[in-house]
Enzyme design. Structure first.
Site, PDB file in Angstrom:
ATOM      1  N   SER A 181       0.848  -1.297   0.074  1.00 61.97           N
ATOM      2  CA  SER A 181      -0.171  -0.030   0.118  1.00 61.97           C
ATOM      3  C   SER A 181       0.967   1.294  -0.187  1.00 61.97           C
ATOM      4  CB  SER A 181      -0.855  -0.094   1.242  1.00 61.97           C
ATOM      5  OG  SER A 181      -2.052   1.093   1.189  1.00 61.97           O
ATOM      6  N   THR A 182       0.661   1.967   0.806  1.00 63.17           N
ATOM      7  CA  THR A 182       1.500   3.276   1.063  1.00 63.17           C
ATOM      8  C   THR A 182       3.067   3.175   0.948  1.00 63.17           C
ATOM      9  OG1 THR A 182      -0.381   4.321   2.434  1.00 63.17           O
ATOM     10  CG2 THR A 182       1.803   5.567   2.277  1.00 63.17           C
ATOM     11  N   HIS A 207      -2.484  -1.129  -3.410  1.00 63.97           N
ATOM     12  CA  HIS A 207      -3.623  -0.123  -3.194  1.00 63.97           C
ATOM     13  C   HIS A 207      -3.135   1.167  -3.968  1.00 63.97           C
ATOM     14  CE1 HIS A 207      -4.392  -2.143   0.846  1.00 63.97           C
ATOM     15  NE2 HIS A 207      -4.880  -2.714   0.085  1.00 63.97           N
ATOM     16  N   MET A 300      -0.250   1.290   5.055  1.00 62.79           N
ATOM     17  CA  MET A 300      -1.236   1.771   6.242  1.00 62.79           C
ATOM     18  C   MET A 300      -2.083   0.439   6.447  1.00 62.79           C
ATOM     19  SD  MET A 300      -1.789   5.742   6.165  1.00 62.79           S
ATOM     20  CE  MET A 300      -0.505   6.955   6.041  1.00 62.79           C
ATOM     21  N   ASP A 303      -4.863  -4.523   6.005  1.00 64.26           N
ATOM     22  CA  ASP A 303      -5.097  -5.479   4.796  1.00 64.26           C
ATOM     23  C   ASP A 303      -3.987  -6.432   4.431  1.00 64.26           C
ATOM     24  OD1 ASP A 303      -6.505  -6.403   2.694  1.00 64.26           O
ATOM     25  OD2 ASP A 303      -5.765  -4.811   1.329  1.00 64.26           O
TER      26      ASP A 303
END
Length: 360
Positions: A181-182, A207, A300, A303
């Site tokens: 993600s991030t 993401h 973050m 997930d």
């Protein structure tokens, strides 16, 4: 019961934009604008004083541009950030760079009629703010006086039921499944550039908003020895190929005989995301089990943690990126907490460990 509101800071050099965004948010029961700033220099001081949950950030500003500030913010004090700019055409370099640096979403302003556009986009903007806030581990347990549109945090059950049947494996082919993600776009570039042409087939969830994954995959394809592409339904997973889940679609690993392929599927958000790492990881637990190397990278939230635990139960070998090399040590940390990880490695060691494991 008092309302615990999502606190928003707006950084934009346009007074009209700051005022309009503030006005469209002020009627929301669960969101409030705590302050505004005309540039990132002033914005940084206000962040230190007021600790916003979400930042809305322009790109083109005096003293420091938004992308430079975003990079600094994500390396020093990660806060979910929405880019709201006229310089972010879909698939354009600024938009891709913003996502790579860690922006959670993009709202593209028109070059003219900005005030009217923002007013008409009120519902989307407020929904994006809520989604951004949910990715922030500090924003939890909100209590509202009145009903608001807050989606439940669904598990992978919403897309694929957990299988309790013993897994039958009739192939020895190894594959890798990756969640990020991030900060993940840069982490994936480093990881995939290290993959040799005979690497195992790889399926990835990063993401990323719709329309950006194709450009991201094309860029990686131009840099890597292996083929990298945005996944399409029924694409085959084979050595030397990495498939990236399309934005706004879940991706599942499937198997037919000795052949692995992917299914792209619409559906609700899982762990507040679509695509969801948990969905991919659960499908790997069901269809590839001990033939799988699972990798969870910077990001973050949580997930992928539950799905990685299911993969470990099914016999997979799991790797987590270490805290020192993560932009945000959220997703790996949650997987480690669940005892779902076999080894924790710095980013630049993960590719070698994947190759070592698959060669065994």
């Amino acid at each position: 019961m008092a309302i615990d509101k999502i606190k928003v800071l707006i950084i934009d050099d346009s007074a009209v934009v700051r005022q309009t965004l503030s006005m469209i948010i002020e009627d929301e029961k669960d969101i409030e604008v705590i302050n505004t700033a005309p540039n990132p220099i002033i914005g940084e001081k206000k962040i230190a004083l007021q600790k916003p949950d979400v930042i809305i950030l322009d790109i083109e500003m005096p003293q420091m541009d938004g992308l430079t500030f975003l990079k600094k913010l994500m390396s020093e004090n990660p806060i979910p950030t929405i880019i709201c700019s006229s310089k972010t055409e879909k698939g354009g370099q600024n938009a891709i760079t913003a996502i790579e640096l860690g922006a959670v979403d993009i709202v593209q302003k028109p070059k003219v009629g900005t005030k009217e556009f923002l007013q008409e986009s009120k519902i989307r903007i407020c929904d994006v703010i809520r989604a951004a806030a949910r990715s922030n581990s500090r924003v939890k347990n909100h209590h509202f006086k009145a009903p608001v549109s807050v989606a439940p945090k669904l598990t992978a059950d919403a897309i694929l039921a957990k299988s309790n049947r013993p897994l039958s494996i009739d192939t020895t082919e190894m594959i890798a499944v990756v969640g990020a993600s991030t900060g993940g776009t840069e982490a994936l570039r480093i990881f995939l550039e290290m993959m040799p042409i005979n690497s195992p087939g790889i399926v990835i969830v990063q993401h990323m908003p719709e329309h950006f994954t194709k450009s991201f995959a094309q860029r990686l394809n131009s840099l890597c020895k292996i083929e990298v592409k945005e996944a399409e339904n029924n694409d085959v997973v084979y050595p030397g190929r990495a498939l990236i889940a399309p934005g706004n679609m879940h991706i599942l690993l499937k198997r037919q005989g000795a052949r692995y392929y992917v299914e792209t599927k619409d559906g609700p958000l899982v762990c507040r995301h679509k695509p969801s790492v948990d969905v991919l990881f659960r499908s790997a637990a069901r269809y590839s089990g001990p033939n799988t190397v699972g990798i969870i990278m910077t990001g973050m939230g949580d997930d992928g943690a539950r799905g990685m635990s299911e993969m470990k139960e099914a016999g997979a070998y799991n790797i987590a990126q270490d805290e020192a090399s993560c932009v945000v040590f959220g997703m790996p940390k949650e997987a480690i907490k669940r005892d779902a990880v076999d080894c924790i490695l710095p980013l630049n060691k993960i590719a070698a460990e994947l190759i070592r494991r698959t060669n065994e």
